[in-house]
Design a protein around this motif. Structure first.
Motif, PDB file in Angstrom:
ATOM      1  N   LEU A 310      -4.833   3.547 -10.050  1.00 25.10           N
ATOM      2  CA  LEU A 310      -5.495   2.452  -9.507  1.00 25.10           C
ATOM      3  C   LEU A 310      -4.959   1.955  -8.154  1.00 25.10           C
ATOM      4  N   THR A 311      -3.748   2.076  -8.023  1.00 26.47           N
ATOM      5  CA  THR A 311      -3.056   1.593  -6.617  1.00 26.47           C
ATOM      6  C   THR A 311      -3.594   2.621  -5.602  1.00 26.47           C
ATOM      7  N   ALA A 312      -3.858   3.937  -6.180  1.00 30.22           N
ATOM      8  CA  ALA A 312      -4.071   4.909  -4.981  1.00 30.22           C
ATOM      9  C   ALA A 312      -5.642   4.722  -4.524  1.00 30.22           C
ATOM     10  N   ARG A 313      -6.257   3.712  -5.535  1.00 33.40           N
ATOM     11  CA  ARG A 313      -7.919   3.468  -4.945  1.00 33.40           C
ATOM     12  C   ARG A 313      -8.031   2.090  -4.546  1.00 33.40           C
ATOM     13  N   GLY A 314      -6.555   1.432  -4.130  1.00 30.65           N
ATOM     14  CA  GLY A 314      -6.620   0.389  -3.580  1.00 30.65           C
ATOM     15  C   GLY A 314      -6.894  -0.923  -4.469  1.00 30.65           C
ATOM     16  N   VAL A 315      -6.702  -0.908  -5.664  1.00 35.46           N
ATOM     17  CA  VAL A 315      -6.907  -1.867  -6.506  1.00 35.46           C
ATOM     18  C   VAL A 315      -5.471  -2.729  -6.554  1.00 35.46           C
ATOM     19  N   THR A 316      -5.504  -3.835  -6.625  1.00 33.06           N
ATOM     20  CA  THR A 316      -4.232  -4.803  -6.735  1.00 33.06           C
ATOM     21  C   THR A 316      -4.112  -5.219  -8.078  1.00 33.06           C
ATOM     22  N   ILE A 317      -2.942  -5.127  -8.677  1.00 30.64           N
ATOM     23  CA  ILE A 317      -2.593  -5.579  -9.980  1.00 30.64           C
ATOM     24  C   ILE A 317      -1.304  -6.775 -10.009  1.00 30.64           C
ATOM     25  N   VAL A 318      -1.899  -7.847 -10.371  1.00 34.32           N
ATOM     26  CA  VAL A 318      -0.898  -8.875 -10.650  1.00 34.32           C
ATOM     27  C   VAL A 318      -0.143  -8.741 -11.874  1.00 34.32           C
ATOM     28  N   PRO A 319       1.134  -8.343 -11.992  1.00 35.86           N
ATOM     29  CA  PRO A 319       1.614  -7.887 -13.229  1.00 35.86           C
ATOM     30  C   PRO A 319       1.770  -9.147 -14.154  1.00 35.86           C
ATOM     31  N   ASP A 320       2.039  -8.472 -15.532  1.00 37.08           N
ATOM     32  CA  ASP A 320       2.056  -9.401 -16.546  1.00 37.08           C
ATOM     33  C   ASP A 320       3.304 -10.356 -16.416  1.00 37.08           C
ATOM     34  N   VAL A 321       4.420  -9.740 -16.000  1.00 35.40           N
ATOM     35  CA  VAL A 321       5.461 -10.701 -15.826  1.00 35.40           C
ATOM     36  C   VAL A 321       5.478 -12.048 -15.040  1.00 35.40           C
ATOM     37  N   VAL A 322       4.459 -11.816 -14.271  1.00 34.63           N
ATOM     38  CA  VAL A 322       4.146 -13.095 -13.435  1.00 34.63           C
ATOM     39  C   VAL A 322       2.925 -14.044 -14.014  1.00 34.63           C
ATOM     40  N   ALA A 323       1.856 -13.119 -14.160  1.00 37.34           N
ATOM     41  CA  ALA A 323       0.811 -13.750 -14.488  1.00 37.34           C
ATOM     42  C   ALA A 323       0.639 -14.433 -15.800  1.00 37.34           C
ATOM     43  N   ASN A 324       1.384 -14.005 -16.858  1.00 35.85           N
ATOM     44  CA  ASN A 324       1.308 -14.666 -18.108  1.00 35.85           C
ATOM     45  C   ASN A 324       2.609 -15.455 -18.686  1.00 35.85           C
ATOM     46  N   SER A 325       3.426 -15.732 -17.608  1.00 34.21           N
ATOM     47  CA  SER A 325       4.576 -16.368 -17.899  1.00 34.21           C
ATOM     48  C   SER A 325       4.605 -18.040 -17.996  1.00 34.21           C
ATOM     49  N   MET A 354       3.179 -20.872  -9.753  1.00 33.27           N
ATOM     50  CA  MET A 354       2.340 -19.696  -9.216  1.00 33.27           C
ATOM     51  C   MET A 354       1.886 -19.662  -8.102  1.00 33.27           C
ATOM     52  N   GLY A 355       1.817 -20.724  -7.348  1.00 29.72           N
ATOM     53  CA  GLY A 355       1.423 -20.755  -5.867  1.00 29.72           C
ATOM     54  C   GLY A 355       2.809 -19.749  -5.166  1.00 29.72           C
ATOM     55  N   ASP A 356       3.997 -20.595  -5.414  1.00 26.99           N
ATOM     56  CA  ASP A 356       4.954 -19.916  -4.800  1.00 26.99           C
ATOM     57  C   ASP A 356       5.382 -18.511  -5.129  1.00 26.99           C
ATOM     58  N   LEU A 357       5.302 -18.141  -6.468  1.00 27.49           N
ATOM     59  CA  LEU A 357       5.770 -16.834  -7.063  1.00 27.49           C
ATOM     60  C   LEU A 357       4.628 -15.784  -6.816  1.00 27.49           C
ATOM     61  N   VAL A 358       3.591 -15.873  -6.870  1.00 28.83           N
ATOM     62  CA  VAL A 358       2.402 -15.059  -6.382  1.00 28.83           C
ATOM     63  C   VAL A 358       2.645 -14.795  -5.072  1.00 28.83           C
ATOM     64  N   GLY A 359       2.802 -15.829  -4.182  1.00 34.31           N
ATOM     65  CA  GLY A 359       2.927 -15.926  -2.812  1.00 34.31           C
ATOM     66  C   GLY A 359       3.789 -15.005  -2.229  1.00 34.31           C
ATOM     67  N   ARG A 360       4.970 -15.074  -2.961  1.00 38.76           N
ATOM     68  CA  ARG A 360       6.197 -14.233  -2.704  1.00 38.76           C
ATOM     69  C   ARG A 360       5.951 -12.958  -3.211  1.00 38.76           C
ATOM     70  N   LEU A 361       5.485 -12.573  -4.088  1.00 42.33           N
ATOM     71  CA  LEU A 361       5.124 -11.214  -4.335  1.00 42.33           C
ATOM     72  C   LEU A 361       4.421 -10.535  -3.571  1.00 42.33           C
ATOM     73  N   PHE A 362       3.279 -11.376  -2.807  1.00 41.82           N
ATOM     74  CA  PHE A 362       2.549 -10.529  -1.729  1.00 41.82           C
ATOM     75  C   PHE A 362       3.129 -10.494  -0.552  1.00 41.82           C
ATOM     76  N   ASP A 363       4.309 -11.393  -0.268  1.00 45.46           N
ATOM     77  CA  ASP A 363       4.918 -11.253   1.107  1.00 45.46           C
ATOM     78  C   ASP A 363       6.156 -10.084   0.720  1.00 45.46           C
ATOM     79  N   ARG A 364       6.764  -9.994  -0.424  1.00 45.27           N
ATOM     80  CA  ARG A 364       7.696  -8.964  -0.690  1.00 45.27           C
ATOM     81  C   ARG A 364       7.076  -7.660  -0.696  1.00 45.27           C
ATOM     82  N   SER A 365       5.662  -7.550  -1.200  1.00 43.71           N
ATOM     83  CA  SER A 365       5.196  -6.370  -1.403  1.00 43.71           C
ATOM     84  C   SER A 365       4.894  -5.592   0.108  1.00 43.71           C
ATOM     85  N   ALA A 366       4.416  -6.688   0.980  1.00 45.33           N
ATOM     86  CA  ALA A 366       4.026  -6.263   2.255  1.00 45.33           C
ATOM     87  C   ALA A 366       5.170  -5.800   3.158  1.00 45.33           C
TER      88      ALA A 366
END
Length: 400
Positions: A310-325, A354-366
């Motif tokens: 999925l990543t190779a196709r450009g699909v973004t995945i928000v992982p369970d350890v964040v999304a369902n916490s 969630m705003g803080d954590l998901v935002g940090r994930l995108f920043d760290r990923s980039a």
């Protein structure tokens, strides 16, 4: 928390009545404590429980906020190989808790997970002669009775007739999805979502996505798929589901269509939320995923080979350890007194977290050029190391 480092403790128990097995895996300890739910499902394995315990360590560490009253714990998970709908379920649950009593008394704080409700667990706790499923935390609470009364008050709160405790998890998933859509510059009003699973997690996710302007065009339960390209009446479907998330087909709208259960990846949607079982999307299924954003409400729903494809196709995945916490965090925020037992405080805290954590994930990923999951693991590693340095792994000596 690197792969292959081994768990702190793994216990396999065989029920003398049914011959079936139950498991407890304590992955890591902070201050001698670990947190993680107890699930029951036919076919549950120790390998599954171990993976979930490792995820709990990360989930706890990711929600570390220095200065908060709640200090994250280590990760653990319990599992019982039994169909929760069977006549054997409650008795086996009680016998499991008797066997795991020494860990529940001092090490492991647990609660409801897949296949079990907190009501079932509380009844079995009482039958097993235990105080509560979180009694290991008592020495760390300033006033255990007051803290547990606060948590009980939180469980007593209802929102539109639904218990707050069954809403916070899905509310968190929806919040994570909305932040991800904003990060990806995808308008909510132009986003269609499909939710796999319509239990407490999937149902609440669907409810709060719709409230935010996202059209839920399909959901699935154990009996199949219900779809409507113009958007489902989620509130109507929620009023016509049973306690396991099964929807009464006689209540469907005229424009709603029914599809086979294995057609859940065939519905066109920009956002996919797997909210049912682990390993729902494997390498073969990955080719069928149509969404550009996947938000994991279930634990471990996307296998590593599928994620790579999925990543190779450009699909973004928000992982369970964040999304369902959010469910786990809400318990501890309320118990330790970071928030009061109200829906407004719970939802506000989840939005902020969630705003803080998901935002940090995108920043760290980039920054690192990695996936959001790799970014989450990196942040968890750093937070966990800080927790160990500040608080240690072992129970303080003065607590015995």
């Amino acid at each position: 928390m690197s792969a292959g480092r081994g768990s702190y403790l793994s216990v396999t128990w065989t029920d003398e009545v049914t011959g079936r097995e139950g498991y407890l895996v304590v992955d890591r300890l902070i201050r001698g404590l670990a947190s993680g739910g107890l699930r029951m499902r036919d076919g549950c394995t120790v390998e599954e429980v171990r993976g979930l315990a490792e995820a709990m360590t990360r989930k706890e560490a990711l929600n570390y906020t220095p200065g908060a009253r709640y200090i994250p714990l280590g990760g653990a998970k319990g599992g019982i190989d039994c169909d929760p709908r069977s006549d054997e379920a409650q008795g086996m649950l009680t016998r499991y808790l008797v066997a795991m009593g020494p860990y529940l008394e001092r090490v492991w704080a647990t609660g409801e997970d897949l296949g079990l409700t907190q009501t079932m667990i509380d009844r079995a706790v009482a039958d097993a002669g235990l105080e509560s499923s979180i009694q290991a935390l008592d020495p760390y609470l300033d006033d255990p009775d007051r803290a547990k009364a606060r948590l009980a008050a939180g469980f007593a709160v209802t929102v539109d007739g639904v218990g707050l405790d069954t809403l916070v998890g899905g509310y968190g998933v929806a919040a994570a999805a909305l932040v991800a859509l904003d990060q990806l510059d995808r308008p909510r009003a132009a986003t269609r979502a499909f939710i796999q699973g319509f239990g407490s997690m999937g149902g609440a996710t669907a409810r709060y996505l719709v409230k935010a302007g996202v059209a839920v065009v399909g959901v699935s339960d154990a009996d199949g798929v219900i779809a409507n390209p113009d958007g489902l009446d989620v509130e109507h479907l929620l009023r016509h589901r049973d306690h396991l998330g099964a929807i009464d087909r006689s209540a469907l709208g005229a424009a709603d269509t029914q599809l086979p259960r294995d057609a859940w990846l065939d519905v066109d949607a920009e956002l996919l939320v797997p909210a049912a079982v682990s390993y729902a999307i494997d390498a073969v299924d990955a080719d069928r995923v149509r969404a550009g954003l996947v938000v994991e409400a279930a634990n471990l729903p996307v296998t590593p080979p599928a994620e790579a494809a999925l990543t190779a196709r450009g699909v973004t995945i928000v992982p369970d350890v964040v999304a369902n916490s959010a469910t786990n965090s809400w318990w501890w925020w309320t118990l330790f007194g970071d928030i009061g037992p109200t829906a407004d405080e719970a939802f506000a805290r989840i939005d902020t977290a969630m705003g803080d954590l998901v935002g940090r994930l995108f920043d760290r990923s980039a920054k690192d050029g990695t996936t959001l999951r790799a970014a989450a693991h990196a942040i968890a590693e750093e937070n966990h190391a800080d927790l160990v340095e500040r608080w240690g792994r072992r129970r303080p000596a003065d607590l015995g």
